[in-house]
Scaffold this motif. Structure first.
Motif, PDB file in Angstrom:
ATOM      1  N   ASN A 123       0.820  -1.218   0.000  1.00 60.32           N
ATOM      2  CA  ASN A 123       0.000   0.000   0.000  1.00 60.32           C
ATOM      3  C   ASN A 123       0.853   1.265   0.000  1.00 60.32           C
ATOM      4  O   ASN A 123       0.476   2.280   0.574  1.00 60.32           O
ATOM      5  CB  ASN A 123      -0.922   0.001   1.227  1.00 60.32           C
ATOM      6  N   LEU A 124       1.991   1.186  -0.660  1.00 58.39           N
ATOM      7  CA  LEU A 124       2.902   2.329  -0.693  1.00 58.39           C
ATOM      8  C   LEU A 124       2.250   3.546  -1.347  1.00 58.39           C
ATOM      9  O   LEU A 124       2.390   4.665  -0.852  1.00 58.39           O
ATOM     10  CB  LEU A 124       4.187   1.953  -1.441  1.00 58.39           C
ATOM     11  N   ASP A 125       1.509   3.327  -2.425  1.00 54.50           N
ATOM     12  CA  ASP A 125       0.860   4.447  -3.109  1.00 54.50           C
ATOM     13  C   ASP A 125      -0.169   5.140  -2.220  1.00 54.50           C
ATOM     14  O   ASP A 125      -0.325   6.355  -2.271  1.00 54.50           O
ATOM     15  CB  ASP A 125       0.226   3.995  -4.418  1.00 54.50           C
ATOM     16  N   VAL A 126      -0.835   4.362  -1.355  1.00 52.59           N
ATOM     17  CA  VAL A 126      -1.821   4.933  -0.430  1.00 52.59           C
ATOM     18  C   VAL A 126      -1.127   5.860   0.575  1.00 52.59           C
ATOM     19  O   VAL A 126      -1.567   6.987   0.801  1.00 52.59           O
ATOM     20  CB  VAL A 126      -2.597   3.819   0.311  1.00 52.59           C
ATOM     21  N   MET A 127      -0.017   5.378   1.152  1.00 56.90           N
ATOM     22  CA  MET A 127       0.710   6.199   2.133  1.00 56.90           C
ATOM     23  C   MET A 127       1.321   7.428   1.473  1.00 56.90           C
ATOM     24  O   MET A 127       1.339   8.508   2.067  1.00 56.90           O
ATOM     25  CB  MET A 127       1.805   5.377   2.823  1.00 56.90           C
ATOM     26  N   MET A 128       1.813   7.271   0.253  1.00 58.47           N
ATOM     27  CA  MET A 128       2.376   8.421  -0.454  1.00 58.47           C
ATOM     28  C   MET A 128       1.298   9.469  -0.708  1.00 58.47           C
ATOM     29  O   MET A 128       1.545  10.664  -0.542  1.00 58.47           O
ATOM     30  CB  MET A 128       3.008   7.976  -1.776  1.00 58.47           C
ATOM     31  N   ALA A 129       0.104   9.031  -1.061  1.00 57.05           N
ATOM     32  CA  ALA A 129      -1.003   9.965  -1.291  1.00 57.05           C
ATOM     33  C   ALA A 129      -1.400  10.668   0.006  1.00 57.05           C
ATOM     34  O   ALA A 129      -1.647  11.878   0.009  1.00 57.05           O
ATOM     35  CB  ALA A 129      -2.196   9.231  -1.887  1.00 57.05           C
ATOM     36  N   LYS A 130      -1.448   9.911   1.111  1.00 55.90           N
ATOM     37  CA  LYS A 130      -1.798  10.512   2.407  1.00 55.90           C
ATOM     38  C   LYS A 130      -0.789  11.572   2.814  1.00 55.90           C
ATOM     39  O   LYS A 130      -1.145  12.562   3.454  1.00 55.90           O
ATOM     40  CB  LYS A 130      -1.877   9.438   3.489  1.00 55.90           C
ATOM     41  N   ARG A 131       0.472  11.350   2.475  1.00 53.32           N
ATOM     42  CA  ARG A 131       1.537  12.289   2.844  1.00 53.32           C
ATOM     43  C   ARG A 131       1.796  13.324   1.743  1.00 53.32           C
ATOM     44  O   ARG A 131       2.699  14.145   1.866  1.00 53.32           O
ATOM     45  CB  ARG A 131       2.842  11.537   3.136  1.00 53.32           C
ATOM     46  N   LYS A 132       1.029  13.207   0.644  1.00 52.75           N
ATOM     47  CA  LYS A 132       1.184  14.117  -0.497  1.00 52.75           C
ATOM     48  C   LYS A 132       2.636  14.143  -0.983  1.00 52.75           C
ATOM     49  O   LYS A 132       3.224  15.208  -1.209  1.00 52.75           O
ATOM     50  CB  LYS A 132       0.700  15.518  -0.145  1.00 52.75           C
ATOM     51  N   MET A 133       3.199  12.954  -1.156  1.00 51.87           N
ATOM     52  CA  MET A 133       4.587  12.822  -1.582  1.00 51.87           C
ATOM     53  C   MET A 133       4.641  12.105  -2.926  1.00 51.87           C
ATOM     54  O   MET A 133       3.977  11.096  -3.121  1.00 51.87           O
ATOM     55  CB  MET A 133       5.382  12.030  -0.537  1.00 51.87           C
ATOM     56  N   SER A 134       5.429  12.640  -3.824  1.00 54.89           N
ATOM     57  CA  SER A 134       5.569  12.034  -5.149  1.00 54.89           C
ATOM     58  C   SER A 134       6.596  10.907  -5.107  1.00 54.89           C
ATOM     59  O   SER A 134       7.398  10.804  -4.168  1.00 54.89           O
ATOM     60  CB  SER A 134       6.017  13.085  -6.165  1.00 54.89           C
ATOM     61  N   LEU A 135       6.572  10.093  -6.142  1.00 57.03           N
ATOM     62  CA  LEU A 135       7.538   9.005  -6.262  1.00 57.03           C
ATOM     63  C   LEU A 135       8.956   9.560  -6.353  1.00 57.03           C
ATOM     64  O   LEU A 135       9.880   9.017  -5.755  1.00 57.03           O
ATOM     65  CB  LEU A 135       7.209   8.153  -7.494  1.00 57.03           C
TER      66      LEU A 135
END
Length: 69
Positions: free
Chosen positions: A6-18
């Motif tokens: 669920n890395l993409d979910v956590m990145m979205a929650k933190r508003k962080m790009s790849l």
């Protein structure tokens, strides 16, 4: 595979790009993308630790075990 990433979910929650996460954890975009899409066969604890530190989360926020029916 019963392990869901669920890395993409956590990145979205933190508003962080790849790109930003890649720079923070010192991992190539391609390796991070393989992990994000769930195609990785393994992950080093040091990498998991760096990702959790960068995203201010726990390993269970990123990895999920789903029982197969």
């Amino acid at each position: 595979m019963p392990i869901i990433v669920n890395l993409d979910v956590m990145m979205a929650k933190r508003k962080m790009s790849l790109n930003e996460l890649s720079e923070r954890v010192d991992l190539t975009l391609s390796n991070l993308s393989i992990l994000k899409t769930g195609k990785a066969k393994a992950i080093r604890f040091s990498t998991l630790e760096a990702i959790c530190k960068a995203l201010d989360c726990q390993p269970a926020d990123i990895l999920e075990y789903v029982m197969e029916q």
